[in-house]
Design an enzyme around this catalytic site. Sequence first.
Site, PDB file in Angstrom:
ATOM      1  N   HIS B 103       0.846  -1.252  -0.008  1.00 13.92           N
ATOM      2  CA  HIS B 103      -0.035  -0.062  -0.131  1.00 13.92           C
ATOM      3  C   HIS B 103       1.001   1.161   0.032  1.00 13.92           C
ATOM      4  O   HIS B 103       1.784   1.213   0.840  1.00 13.92           O
ATOM      5  CB  HIS B 103      -0.825  -0.049   1.340  1.00 13.92           C
ATOM      6  CG  HIS B 103      -1.395   1.365   1.578  1.00 13.92           C
ATOM      7  ND1 HIS B 103      -0.925   2.094   2.567  1.00 13.92           N
ATOM      8  CD2 HIS B 103      -2.544   2.140   0.947  1.00 13.92           C
ATOM      9  CE1 HIS B 103      -1.561   3.221   2.763  1.00 13.92           C
ATOM     10  NE2 HIS B 103      -2.612   3.372   1.764  1.00 13.92           N
ATOM     11  N   ARG B 107      -0.094  12.453  -0.829  1.00 12.97           N
ATOM     12  CA  ARG B 107      -0.712  13.562  -1.206  1.00 12.97           C
ATOM     13  C   ARG B 107      -0.287  15.046  -0.838  1.00 12.97           C
ATOM     14  O   ARG B 107       0.468  15.134  -0.063  1.00 12.97           O
ATOM     15  CB  ARG B 107      -2.061  13.127  -0.357  1.00 12.97           C
ATOM     16  CG  ARG B 107      -1.870  13.114   1.353  1.00 12.97           C
ATOM     17  CD  ARG B 107      -2.996  12.553   1.951  1.00 12.97           C
ATOM     18  NE  ARG B 107      -2.668  12.206   3.248  1.00 12.97           N
ATOM     19  CZ  ARG B 107      -2.099  10.688   3.691  1.00 12.97           C
ATOM     20  NH1 ARG B 107      -1.884   9.931   2.821  1.00 12.97           N
ATOM     21  NH2 ARG B 107      -1.679  10.664   4.987  1.00 12.97           N
ATOM     22  N   HIS B 136      13.552  -3.243   4.659  1.00 11.02           N
ATOM     23  CA  HIS B 136      13.521  -2.082   5.540  1.00 11.02           C
ATOM     24  C   HIS B 136      14.915  -1.129   5.314  1.00 11.02           C
ATOM     25  O   HIS B 136      14.913  -0.141   5.364  1.00 11.02           O
ATOM     26  CB  HIS B 136      13.449  -2.386   7.273  1.00 11.02           C
ATOM     27  CG  HIS B 136      12.010  -2.549   7.750  1.00 11.02           C
ATOM     28  ND1 HIS B 136      11.156  -1.367   7.741  1.00 11.02           N
ATOM     29  CD2 HIS B 136      11.510  -3.595   8.150  1.00 11.02           C
ATOM     30  CE1 HIS B 136      10.165  -1.902   8.152  1.00 11.02           C
ATOM     31  NE2 HIS B 136       9.988  -3.077   8.264  1.00 11.02           N
ATOM     32  N   GLY B 247     -20.124  10.443   3.598  1.00  9.91           N
ATOM     33  CA  GLY B 247     -20.807  10.408   2.390  1.00  9.91           C
ATOM     34  C   GLY B 247     -19.857  10.230   1.085  1.00  9.91           C
ATOM     35  O   GLY B 247     -20.399  10.719  -0.122  1.00  9.91           O
ATOM     36  N   GLY B 248     -18.665   9.706   1.292  1.00  9.15           N
ATOM     37  CA  GLY B 248     -17.671   9.691   0.051  1.00  9.15           C
ATOM     38  C   GLY B 248     -18.254   8.696  -1.011  1.00  9.15           C
ATOM     39  O   GLY B 248     -19.059   7.822  -0.539  1.00  9.15           O
TER      40      GLY B 248
END
Lengths: 264, 264
Positions: B103, B107, B136, B247-248
């Site tokens: 993942h 942003r 790592h 409410g996305g």
Amino acid sequence: MNLKESAPEWFMELQDMITAGVESYESTKMVEKENKREGWHQRHRTIYGDTFEKAVIAYSCVSGEFKEEFAKEIPGTENNKEYWASGISVIFHPMNPHVPAMHMNTRYIITGKEWLGGGFDFTPCLPNDDYELWYHNKVKELCDNHDESYYEDFRKKCDEYFYLPHRNETRGIGGIFYEYFSPQEMSFEFHKDVGKGFFETAMKTFEMFHTKEYTDADKAAQQIKRGRYVEFNLLNDRGTRFGLKTGGDTEAILASLPPTADWR
Amino acid sequence: MNLKESAPEWFMELQDMITAGVESYESTKMVEKENKREGWHQRHRTIYGDTFEKAVIAYSCVSGEFKEEFAKEIPGTENNKEYWASGISVIFHPMNPHVPAMHMNTRYIITGKEWLGGGFDFTPCLPNDDYELWYHNKVKELCDNHDESYYEDFRKKCDEYFYLPHRNETRGIGGIFYEYFSPQEMSFEFHKDVGKGFFETAMKTFEMFHTKEYTDADKAAQQIKRGRYVEFNLLNDRGTRFGLKTGGDTEAILASLPPTADWR
């Protein structure tokens, strides 16, 4: 015999009854895990079978003191955080996608107040209007035997509770859900009939559909519906979130999750 | 060119780069869903492939006004609830259980304040100490190129964030996680290197393990681990719960869920 003695006896009797029903379809017995000490008795039975892809029938009769944050949300704990609770909960995740997933729970709880709560709801994976009609008639019948207001009230509560806001859909086709009825307001006989009515309706449903042929697409639809079941239980179910937050037994709290699920 | 222009360009460039990496392993292209209007651009790419059992690479550059309850939890919204946000998030659920789930998200957000946030984390399903060490080291290397305090700080934040309290376990072997760094405090070049470093490490990991033989037991272990992934995302992930509550777009918010999961 008072209700504090007779209620646990009934829940255990019902557990045995439902266990026998499940085992009548399977070639192996359910696996029992028992946890017994002073003021504490849990008896969980689980099977990963051929007809019941996963079934859990959990009896408990426990007592203790609620933690502060937990107590706030429970009636009758203003002066005293002690509780006593007994109940049974059942979850069926059938192998055959023509058989709905099924959930039932009835409980008797004593704090400074005492009350009965419970209900059951079915979650078909494939549309079947005739079955839905038949199912709700069964539920209505068992309610009407006790109080003609019950069915409408409890069905509405069930639809409200088992609702996924983020999907704008109910978990399944509903059933009944009730809470906070004192044993004076609500006969324990109704509580028993909910257990028995669930059992009969569940067994009859397995009888009708468990050998019905199904396609890969039917099984895939079941897997997607199970994904929704997971979403409801982890995102929306108050009991699950509450139990996990207050440090309950994770395996027991998550026992209602389906054996498998898809988000494809 | 200011960051409000160059950041989205970079995120799109990175999306194309990672898309090409994924597609180099697959016989079909990723499926793109684009949603574009004034002040709003989302470009989601998804594949259910043979190597990438599920991969999602989502770019977005959106703006608007936060709802009241949402705004409370976001810095810089005291006087004005307007926001502008651009970013990329990536989720890989590999077919081969020797390849960890992966993942990544980076942003850039502007309200009354502006900041960079992001990170990546890997979730192996089977123990592999050598790999963990190698992984790592890769992460440390990319951090050390920018600031020698980053790796330790951001690895700790990652372990704290991707933690399942009810299981008393981390989601995976961690990585890095950071938030609320203004572009003055943190170079956007680091942000870019997080994306590139993730991409290189991910591709190298696929190269090492995607053809390694595995048993049914290995696949079963992966399915159980995926169940934990679902639990984290639905019970613990702030972004998921927040997005759904406000409410996305449900499908987009739940895009990180694995294709399948088991609780057996």
